[in-house]
Design a protein around this motif. Structure first.
Motif, PDB file in Angstrom:
ATOM      1  N   SER A  87      54.992  17.292  53.835  1.00  0.00           N
ATOM      2  CA  SER A  87      55.254  18.153  52.688  1.00  0.00           C
ATOM      3  C   SER A  87      54.491  19.458  52.873  1.00  0.00           C
ATOM      4  O   SER A  87      53.259  19.460  52.955  1.00  0.00           O
ATOM      5  CB  SER A  87      54.815  17.461  51.395  1.00  0.00           C
ATOM      6  OG  SER A  87      54.794  18.375  50.317  1.00  0.00           O
ATOM      7  N   LEU A  88      55.223  20.565  52.933  1.00  0.00           N
ATOM      8  CA  LEU A  88      54.577  21.861  53.122  1.00  0.00           C
ATOM      9  C   LEU A  88      53.701  22.216  51.926  1.00  0.00           C
ATOM     10  O   LEU A  88      52.624  22.798  52.082  1.00  0.00           O
ATOM     11  CB  LEU A  88      55.638  22.941  53.348  1.00  0.00           C
ATOM     12  CG  LEU A  88      55.122  24.364  53.603  1.00  0.00           C
ATOM     13  CD1 LEU A  88      54.183  24.405  54.793  1.00  0.00           C
ATOM     14  CD2 LEU A  88      56.294  25.322  53.810  1.00  0.00           C
ATOM     15  N   GLY A  89      54.146  21.846  50.725  1.00  0.00           N
ATOM     16  CA  GLY A  89      53.354  22.128  49.538  1.00  0.00           C
ATOM     17  C   GLY A  89      52.005  21.436  49.568  1.00  0.00           C
ATOM     18  O   GLY A  89      50.974  22.033  49.247  1.00  0.00           O
ATOM     19  N   ILE A  90      51.996  20.162  49.962  1.00  0.00           N
ATOM     20  CA  ILE A  90      50.734  19.421  50.051  1.00  0.00           C
ATOM     21  C   ILE A  90      49.848  20.013  51.143  1.00  0.00           C
ATOM     22  O   ILE A  90      48.626  20.121  50.982  1.00  0.00           O
ATOM     23  CB  ILE A  90      51.013  17.933  50.316  1.00  0.00           C
ATOM     24  CG1 ILE A  90      51.699  17.306  49.093  1.00  0.00           C
ATOM     25  CG2 ILE A  90      49.729  17.183  50.645  1.00  0.00           C
ATOM     26  CD1 ILE A  90      52.087  15.861  49.289  1.00  0.00           C
ATOM     27  N   PHE A  91      50.453  20.420  52.257  1.00  0.00           N
ATOM     28  CA  PHE A  91      49.697  21.025  53.351  1.00  0.00           C
ATOM     29  C   PHE A  91      48.984  22.291  52.875  1.00  0.00           C
ATOM     30  O   PHE A  91      47.785  22.493  53.127  1.00  0.00           O
ATOM     31  CB  PHE A  91      50.648  21.330  54.505  1.00  0.00           C
ATOM     32  CG  PHE A  91      49.966  21.704  55.793  1.00  0.00           C
ATOM     33  CD1 PHE A  91      48.644  21.366  56.041  1.00  0.00           C
ATOM     34  CD2 PHE A  91      50.660  22.398  56.780  1.00  0.00           C
ATOM     35  CE1 PHE A  91      48.018  21.705  57.237  1.00  0.00           C
ATOM     36  CE2 PHE A  91      50.048  22.741  57.977  1.00  0.00           C
ATOM     37  CZ  PHE A  91      48.727  22.399  58.199  1.00  0.00           C
ATOM     38  N   VAL A  92      49.708  23.150  52.160  1.00  0.00           N
ATOM     39  CA  VAL A  92      49.119  24.394  51.662  1.00  0.00           C
ATOM     40  C   VAL A  92      48.017  24.108  50.645  1.00  0.00           C
ATOM     41  O   VAL A  92      46.947  24.730  50.670  1.00  0.00           O
ATOM     42  CB  VAL A  92      50.208  25.296  51.046  1.00  0.00           C
ATOM     43  CG1 VAL A  92      49.582  26.499  50.335  1.00  0.00           C
ATOM     44  CG2 VAL A  92      51.173  25.778  52.125  1.00  0.00           C
ATOM     45  N   GLU A  93      48.254  23.151  49.745  1.00  0.00           N
ATOM     46  CA  GLU A  93      47.251  22.825  48.732  1.00  0.00           C
ATOM     47  C   GLU A  93      45.974  22.269  49.370  1.00  0.00           C
ATOM     48  O   GLU A  93      44.861  22.581  48.927  1.00  0.00           O
ATOM     49  CB  GLU A  93      47.830  21.822  47.740  1.00  0.00           C
ATOM     50  CG  GLU A  93      48.908  22.419  46.836  1.00  0.00           C
ATOM     51  CD  GLU A  93      49.582  21.371  45.978  1.00  0.00           C
ATOM     52  OE1 GLU A  93      49.141  20.199  46.018  1.00  0.00           O
ATOM     53  OE2 GLU A  93      50.545  21.713  45.269  1.00  0.00           O
ATOM     54  N   CYS A  94      46.139  21.448  50.399  1.00  0.00           N
ATOM     55  CA  CYS A  94      44.958  20.918  51.088  1.00  0.00           C
ATOM     56  C   CYS A  94      44.182  22.035  51.779  1.00  0.00           C
ATOM     57  O   CYS A  94      42.946  22.075  51.727  1.00  0.00           O
ATOM     58  CB  CYS A  94      45.376  19.860  52.104  1.00  0.00           C
ATOM     59  SG  CYS A  94      45.916  18.295  51.381  1.00  0.00           S
ATOM     60  N   LEU A  95      44.893  22.955  52.427  1.00  0.00           N
ATOM     61  CA  LEU A  95      44.211  24.066  53.091  1.00  0.00           C
ATOM     62  C   LEU A  95      43.492  24.960  52.084  1.00  0.00           C
ATOM     63  O   LEU A  95      42.413  25.490  52.367  1.00  0.00           O
ATOM     64  CB  LEU A  95      45.223  24.886  53.897  1.00  0.00           C
ATOM     65  CG  LEU A  95      45.794  24.213  55.146  1.00  0.00           C
ATOM     66  CD1 LEU A  95      46.925  25.047  55.728  1.00  0.00           C
ATOM     67  CD2 LEU A  95      44.709  24.003  56.196  1.00  0.00           C
ATOM     68  N   ASN A  96      44.082  25.114  50.898  1.00  0.00           N
ATOM     69  CA  ASN A  96      43.435  25.923  49.864  1.00  0.00           C
ATOM     70  C   ASN A  96      42.093  25.333  49.439  1.00  0.00           C
ATOM     71  O   ASN A  96      41.193  26.062  49.012  1.00  0.00           O
ATOM     72  CB  ASN A  96      44.351  26.050  48.640  1.00  0.00           C
ATOM     73  CG  ASN A  96      45.312  27.215  48.763  1.00  0.00           C
ATOM     74  OD1 ASN A  96      44.959  28.264  49.301  1.00  0.00           O
ATOM     75  ND2 ASN A  96      46.524  27.045  48.266  1.00  0.00           N
ATOM     76  N   ALA A  97      41.972  24.010  49.550  1.00  0.00           N
ATOM     77  CA  ALA A  97      40.704  23.367  49.187  1.00  0.00           C
ATOM     78  C   ALA A  97      39.580  23.780  50.134  1.00  0.00           C
ATOM     79  O   ALA A  97      38.397  23.697  49.780  1.00  0.00           O
ATOM     80  CB  ALA A  97      40.866  21.851  49.201  1.00  0.00           C
ATOM     81  N   PHE A  98      39.935  24.231  51.341  1.00  0.00           N
ATOM     82  CA  PHE A  98      38.933  24.658  52.322  1.00  0.00           C
ATOM     83  C   PHE A  98      38.649  26.157  52.235  1.00  0.00           C
ATOM     84  O   PHE A  98      37.754  26.651  52.910  1.00  0.00           O
ATOM     85  CB  PHE A  98      39.416  24.338  53.740  1.00  0.00           C
ATOM     86  CG  PHE A  98      39.516  22.874  54.037  1.00  0.00           C
ATOM     87  CD1 PHE A  98      38.476  22.191  54.647  1.00  0.00           C
ATOM     88  CD2 PHE A  98      40.661  22.166  53.702  1.00  0.00           C
ATOM     89  CE1 PHE A  98      38.572  20.837  54.922  1.00  0.00           C
ATOM     90  CE2 PHE A  98      40.771  20.813  53.979  1.00  0.00           C
ATOM     91  CZ  PHE A  98      39.721  20.142  54.582  1.00  0.00           C
TER      92      PHE A  98
END
Length: 207
Positions: free
Chosen positions: A84-95
């Motif tokens: 899921s691209l959305g989950i990937f982006v959200e996880c990266l935002n956490a960093f």
């Protein structure tokens, strides 16, 4: 443990990125809807991310290995997986920390074929994330059209209602089944992915 066993357990890719915000911006540029799936292909030259819509619209993002401060590629065959691209982006935002460079490490695969993200060189805390992946293009298109004689089954519905129903059913990794019932006249849209959801359109005509 034998040397061959150790070799088999090595991750196919371990790479480190110095500035995570640049990757977030690049991924956001190819994300055109909320629930967007993507396919990643790893190679010795870098990472390719592909997003596609109904086979007629496609975008590709190339991340060359030179963009990474570390790029250890150990696969014999190029790994290819969906997420899921959305989950990937959200996880990266956490960093991503404002006004602060946060290096991250990306590893594939994890123990259960996940994509693993981990902060590196952090003095305060260590952040880790696991993203579930899946084999791409595993949805089988099933067409079961029975002869309808001279009167084929058709239906008419307001476009706004149909669009809203499709958006509600559009889950990552899901497929949509369309069921037409002649008696009583009705149309059912059913999605199966991380759950089960149905949208039912009944006929407004009185028999």
């Amino acid at each position: 443990m034998s040397a061959s066993g150790t070799e088999e357990e090595r991750p196919e890719l371990v790479c480190q990125l110095e500035h995570v915000q640049g990757l977030v911006d690049a991924l956001s540029a190819v994300r055109w809807k909320r629930h967007q799936d993507a396919v990643l292909e790893l190679s010795e030259h870098g990472i390719v991310l592909v997003v596609q819509e109904s086979g007629c619209l496609q975008a590709k993002l190339y991340l060359k290995r030179e963009l990474f401060v570390r790029y250890d590629y150990n696969a014999q065959v190029r790994p290819r997986f969906g997420l899921s691209l959305g989950i990937f982006v959200e996880c990266l935002n956490a960093f991503s920390v404002p006004a602060h460079s946060t290096p991250i490490q990306i590893q594939y695969p994890g123990p259960d074929m996940q994509l693993l993200l981990k902060s590196v060189d952090s003095m305060d805390a260590s952040i880790c994330a696991e993203i579930r992946t899946r084999i791409p293009e595993t949805i089988a298109w099933d067409y079961n059209f029975e002869p309808a004689g001279t009167n084929p089954l058709t239906f008419t519905v307001k476009s706004a209602a149909l669009k809203e129903a499709i958006e509600d059913l559009e889950w990552p990794g899901s497929s949509i089944q369309v069921i037409l019932e002649p008696d009583p006249p009705s149309v059912t849209l059913r999605a199966e992915g991380h759950g089960d959801l149905q949208v039912h359109f009944a006929s407004s005509l009185n028999s």
